[in-house]
Scaffold this motif. Structure first.
Motif, PDB file in Angstrom:
ATOM      1  N   ALA A  37       1.042  -1.243  -0.073  1.00 51.94           N
ATOM      2  CA  ALA A  37      -0.293  -0.150  -0.025  1.00 51.94           C
ATOM      3  C   ALA A  37       0.786   1.369  -0.055  1.00 51.94           C
ATOM      4  O   ALA A  37       0.724   2.340  -0.650  1.00 51.94           O
ATOM      5  CB  ALA A  37      -0.877  -0.095   1.337  1.00 51.94           C
ATOM      6  N   ALA A  38       1.942   1.229   0.571  1.00 57.64           N
ATOM      7  CA  ALA A  38       2.882   2.232   0.960  1.00 57.64           C
ATOM      8  C   ALA A  38       3.629   2.816  -0.593  1.00 57.64           C
ATOM      9  O   ALA A  38       3.924   3.752  -0.731  1.00 57.64           O
ATOM     10  CB  ALA A  38       3.956   2.075   1.936  1.00 57.64           C
ATOM     11  N   LYS A  43      -1.068   5.282  -8.742  1.00 64.15           N
ATOM     12  CA  LYS A  43      -0.952   5.412 -10.327  1.00 64.15           C
ATOM     13  C   LYS A  43      -1.800   4.093 -10.771  1.00 64.15           C
ATOM     14  O   LYS A  43      -2.166   3.196  -9.941  1.00 64.15           O
ATOM     15  CB  LYS A  43       0.579   5.062 -10.491  1.00 64.15           C
ATOM     16  CG  LYS A  43       1.446   6.066 -10.609  1.00 64.15           C
ATOM     17  CD  LYS A  43       2.870   5.673 -10.998  1.00 64.15           C
ATOM     18  CE  LYS A  43       3.954   6.379 -10.071  1.00 64.15           C
ATOM     19  NZ  LYS A  43       4.979   5.424  -9.617  1.00 64.15           N
ATOM     20  N   GLN A  44      -1.987   3.841 -11.791  1.00 61.81           N
ATOM     21  CA  GLN A  44      -2.632   2.721 -12.564  1.00 61.81           C
ATOM     22  C   GLN A  44      -1.601   1.504 -12.492  1.00 61.81           C
ATOM     23  O   GLN A  44      -0.783   1.512 -12.786  1.00 61.81           O
ATOM     24  CB  GLN A  44      -3.009   2.927 -13.914  1.00 61.81           C
ATOM     25  CG  GLN A  44      -3.489   1.627 -14.800  1.00 61.81           C
ATOM     26  CD  GLN A  44      -5.087   1.378 -14.304  1.00 61.81           C
ATOM     27  OE1 GLN A  44      -5.846   2.314 -13.957  1.00 61.81           O
ATOM     28  NE2 GLN A  44      -5.397   0.207 -14.664  1.00 61.81           N
ATOM     29  N   ASN A  45      -2.196   0.609 -11.357  1.00 59.38           N
ATOM     30  CA  ASN A  45      -1.221  -0.420 -11.166  1.00 59.38           C
ATOM     31  C   ASN A  45      -2.002  -1.756 -11.105  1.00 59.38           C
ATOM     32  O   ASN A  45      -3.289  -1.864 -10.906  1.00 59.38           O
ATOM     33  CB  ASN A  45      -0.695  -0.031  -9.690  1.00 59.38           C
ATOM     34  CG  ASN A  45       0.723   0.616  -9.937  1.00 59.38           C
ATOM     35  OD1 ASN A  45       1.417   0.305 -10.565  1.00 59.38           O
ATOM     36  ND2 ASN A  45       0.580   1.891  -9.279  1.00 59.38           N
ATOM     37  N   ILE A  46      -1.146  -2.857 -10.750  1.00 56.93           N
ATOM     38  CA  ILE A  46      -1.695  -4.069 -10.799  1.00 56.93           C
ATOM     39  C   ILE A  46      -1.016  -4.976  -9.547  1.00 56.93           C
ATOM     40  O   ILE A  46       0.227  -4.730  -9.126  1.00 56.93           O
ATOM     41  CB  ILE A  46      -1.114  -4.765 -11.960  1.00 56.93           C
ATOM     42  CG1 ILE A  46      -1.472  -4.344 -13.266  1.00 56.93           C
ATOM     43  CG2 ILE A  46      -1.419  -6.437 -11.790  1.00 56.93           C
ATOM     44  CD1 ILE A  46      -1.986  -4.962 -14.287  1.00 56.93           C
ATOM     45  N   VAL A  47      -1.820  -5.614  -8.805  1.00 56.13           N
ATOM     46  CA  VAL A  47      -1.542  -6.105  -7.605  1.00 56.13           C
ATOM     47  C   VAL A  47      -1.995  -7.601  -7.894  1.00 56.13           C
ATOM     48  O   VAL A  47      -2.981  -8.154  -8.210  1.00 56.13           O
ATOM     49  CB  VAL A  47      -2.050  -5.741  -6.304  1.00 56.13           C
ATOM     50  CG1 VAL A  47      -1.670  -6.411  -5.056  1.00 56.13           C
ATOM     51  CG2 VAL A  47      -1.611  -4.152  -6.016  1.00 56.13           C
ATOM     52  N   LEU A  65      -5.908  -1.429   0.922  1.00 52.16           N
ATOM     53  CA  LEU A  65      -5.244  -1.205  -0.231  1.00 52.16           C
ATOM     54  C   LEU A  65      -5.846  -0.626  -1.278  1.00 52.16           C
ATOM     55  O   LEU A  65      -5.790   0.335  -1.935  1.00 52.16           O
ATOM     56  CB  LEU A  65      -4.659  -2.678  -0.947  1.00 52.16           C
ATOM     57  CG  LEU A  65      -3.464  -3.049  -1.607  1.00 52.16           C
ATOM     58  CD1 LEU A  65      -2.313  -2.271  -0.735  1.00 52.16           C
ATOM     59  CD2 LEU A  65      -3.243  -4.209  -1.972  1.00 52.16           C
ATOM     60  N   MET A  66      -7.374  -1.098  -1.669  1.00 51.56           N
ATOM     61  CA  MET A  66      -8.216  -0.546  -2.350  1.00 51.56           C
ATOM     62  C   MET A  66      -8.536   0.978  -2.058  1.00 51.56           C
ATOM     63  O   MET A  66      -8.903   1.707  -2.882  1.00 51.56           O
ATOM     64  CB  MET A  66      -9.613  -1.256  -2.454  1.00 51.56           C
ATOM     65  CG  MET A  66      -9.416  -2.821  -2.670  1.00 51.56           C
ATOM     66  SD  MET A  66      -8.859  -3.188  -4.468  1.00 51.56           S
ATOM     67  CE  MET A  66      -9.999  -2.363  -5.491  1.00 51.56           C
ATOM     68  N   LYS A  67      -8.721   1.272  -0.680  1.00 63.42           N
ATOM     69  CA  LYS A  67      -9.057   2.536  -0.186  1.00 63.42           C
ATOM     70  C   LYS A  67      -8.030   3.428  -0.716  1.00 63.42           C
ATOM     71  O   LYS A  67      -8.038   4.686  -0.923  1.00 63.42           O
ATOM     72  CB  LYS A  67      -9.388   2.467   1.440  1.00 63.42           C
ATOM     73  CG  LYS A  67     -10.681   3.122   1.618  1.00 63.42           C
ATOM     74  CD  LYS A  67     -10.549   3.270   3.345  1.00 63.42           C
ATOM     75  CE  LYS A  67     -10.868   2.045   3.592  1.00 63.42           C
ATOM     76  NZ  LYS A  67     -10.695   2.176   5.407  1.00 63.42           N
ATOM     77  N   GLN A  68      -6.613   3.139  -0.573  1.00 66.41           N
ATOM     78  CA  GLN A  68      -5.607   4.155  -0.553  1.00 66.41           C
ATOM     79  C   GLN A  68      -5.164   4.271  -2.138  1.00 66.41           C
ATOM     80  O   GLN A  68      -4.493   5.229  -2.431  1.00 66.41           O
ATOM     81  CB  GLN A  68      -4.232   3.467  -0.024  1.00 66.41           C
ATOM     82  CG  GLN A  68      -4.360   3.467   1.574  1.00 66.41           C
ATOM     83  CD  GLN A  68      -3.045   3.215   1.989  1.00 66.41           C
ATOM     84  OE1 GLN A  68      -1.912   3.244   1.135  1.00 66.41           O
ATOM     85  NE2 GLN A  68      -2.687   2.856   3.317  1.00 66.41           N
ATOM     86  N   THR A  69      -5.714   3.434  -3.033  1.00 66.14           N
ATOM     87  CA  THR A  69      -5.091   3.430  -4.298  1.00 66.14           C
ATOM     88  C   THR A  69      -6.380   3.419  -5.400  1.00 66.14           C
ATOM     89  O   THR A  69      -7.038   2.570  -5.154  1.00 66.14           O
ATOM     90  CB  THR A  69      -4.275   2.561  -4.653  1.00 66.14           C
ATOM     91  OG1 THR A  69      -3.306   2.374  -3.623  1.00 66.14           O
ATOM     92  CG2 THR A  69      -3.315   2.839  -6.146  1.00 66.14           C
TER      93      THR A  69
END
Ligand SMILES: [Mg+2]
Lengths: 279, 122
Positions: A37-38, A43-47, A65-69
């Protein structure tokens, strides 16, 4: 695409290669979800997120994670944790999942689901036909071990069945209408024989009709999955049966239907008819 | 867990035959059948030695999901692993089945190998 792999264990070179092939670069691997998360800066990213044995904790991590990004696409690797993951899955469309153990194939399927672009539904009927053609060929191979070849595509006025026996599926959703698989009785018997791995005679009506209905059922299911990849949706319930040639299915759609003629290796004909009105 | 006796529930006799033959090829020749959820409950009451249930989703009288909920609500049957077999590869369906207690989910078409793998993972 900036990619983060959250995994307690090592992520193999083979799996990393699948990610690279799907445009994931650079790839960072972390053990701690909070760290992931940090590292994201909106940015547009993949986890790619491999869940540990504590689904409750992982659910909280994921929500954080969803909240932060924003705009994050997440592929969860879960097993029993799926029951917990569901709470998050229903809230976010951009979270997909595959089951443990993570194999090359599963990761590839997951990435494909994750990266499927949102397209506008096509307005031309023919675009809705291809998934049915693909799925008819695949299902005939898988369920009846028969390789069929597409011989002809034509347009009919209305919807009139061709064969002695037809399985009809009604669809609703982005597209409304019917999909039909139709054939001669000899062909039907041969196909159902192969499907059931047993003997079938002409008098086994229930068995033959059930087989053809099952065929259109599974064809529809596979086509539905193909549509979902393109963000189209349709729904279907149970198929019905039509016996006898030349029946017209009165559907009130006043649409033309697309007829695809297939042939089996021993030149028996099989018809796929798609009559849909797109939303 | 060692699976011997399997209850297959499907309203299509064709599907029952396909599943029985596929299971036999996968090394599970000992299966019994039911034609919908209500019949499935009856068969479970008559056969206390069922190790695994494979059930269709769309059925008259009692659907697969209702059948699943009934099986899970009964102390005598709730521990029998339940696998849903369906042609609908839809996230919401899979979730509903798992939430209701299904152990796994098979999307048709299946193969001898894929069925074998699912059962061995029980
Ligand atoms: Mg059914």
């Amino acid at each position: 695409m900036n990619t983060i792999v959250i995994s307690k264990g090592p992520f193999s070179a083979e799996l990393t290669e699948v990610l690279h092939k799907n445009g994931c670069d650079p790839i960072k691997t972390v053990k701690n979800p909070a760290l992931a998360a940090a590292k994201f800066m909106g940015k547009q990213n993949i986890v790619v997120y491999e869940w540990s044995e504590d689904p409750q904790e992982e659910t909280r991590n994921l929500q954080e994670l969803m909240k932060q990004t924003t705009g994050l696409k997440v592929l969860l690797i879960v097993d029993e944790g799926i029951k917990e993951a569901i709470k998050v899955l229903v809230k976010y469309d951009e979270v997909k999942f595959v089951f443990k153990p993570l194999t090359r194939e599963r990761l590839q399927i997951g990435m494909r689901m994750l990266l499927a672009e949102k397209k506008r539904p096509p307005t031309i009927n023919i675009e809705y036909v291809n998934p049915f053609i693909e799925s008819t060929k695949a299902i005939m191979q898988q369920m009846a071990q028969t390789d069929i070849e597409k011989k002809e595509v034509r347009i009919d006025k209305g919807l009139t069945v061709y064969g002695d026996i037809s399985g009809v599926m009604a669809l609703s959703g982005n597209a409304n209408g019917f999909v039909v698989i139709s054939m001669g009785i000899d062909t039907a018997i041969e196909i159902v024989k192969r499907m059931t791995m047993g003997d079938v005679s002409e008098s086994d009506n229930e068995l033959i009709e059930g087989g053809i209905m099952e065929l259109i059922n599974v064809i529809s299911g596979q086509a539905q999955a193909l549509f979902n990849q393109n963000q189209h949706h349709f729904d279907f319930t149970t198929p019905t049966m039509v016996r006898g040639k030349g029946h017209t299915i009165n559907h009130g759609l006043h649409e033309n239907s697309i007829v695809v003629k297939f042939e089996t290796p021993d030149h028996k004909e099989l018809f796929l008819q798609v009559c849909l009105k797109t939303a | 867990m060692k699976v011997k006796k399997i209850l297959i529930v499907d309203d299509s006799p064709t599907m029952l035959r396909i599943l029985q033959n596929t299971l036999a090829k996968a090394g599970f020749p000992d299966s019994i059948t039911a034609c919908h959820g209500k019949d499935g409950l009856l068969k479970l009451a008559e056969n206390r030695d069922v190790d695994l249930i494979l059930s269709d989703w769309n059925m008259p009288e009692m659907t697969g999901i209702e059948f699943l909920k009934n099986v899970k609500a009964d102390g005598d049957t709730k521990n029998i692993p339940f696998i849903m077999v369906t042609s609908r590869n839809v996230k919401e369906d899979i979730m509903e089945a798992v939430q209701s207690g299904a152990r796994d989910y098979i999307v048709k078409p299946f193969t001898v190998e894929s069925i074998q793998e699912k059962i061995n993972n029980i």
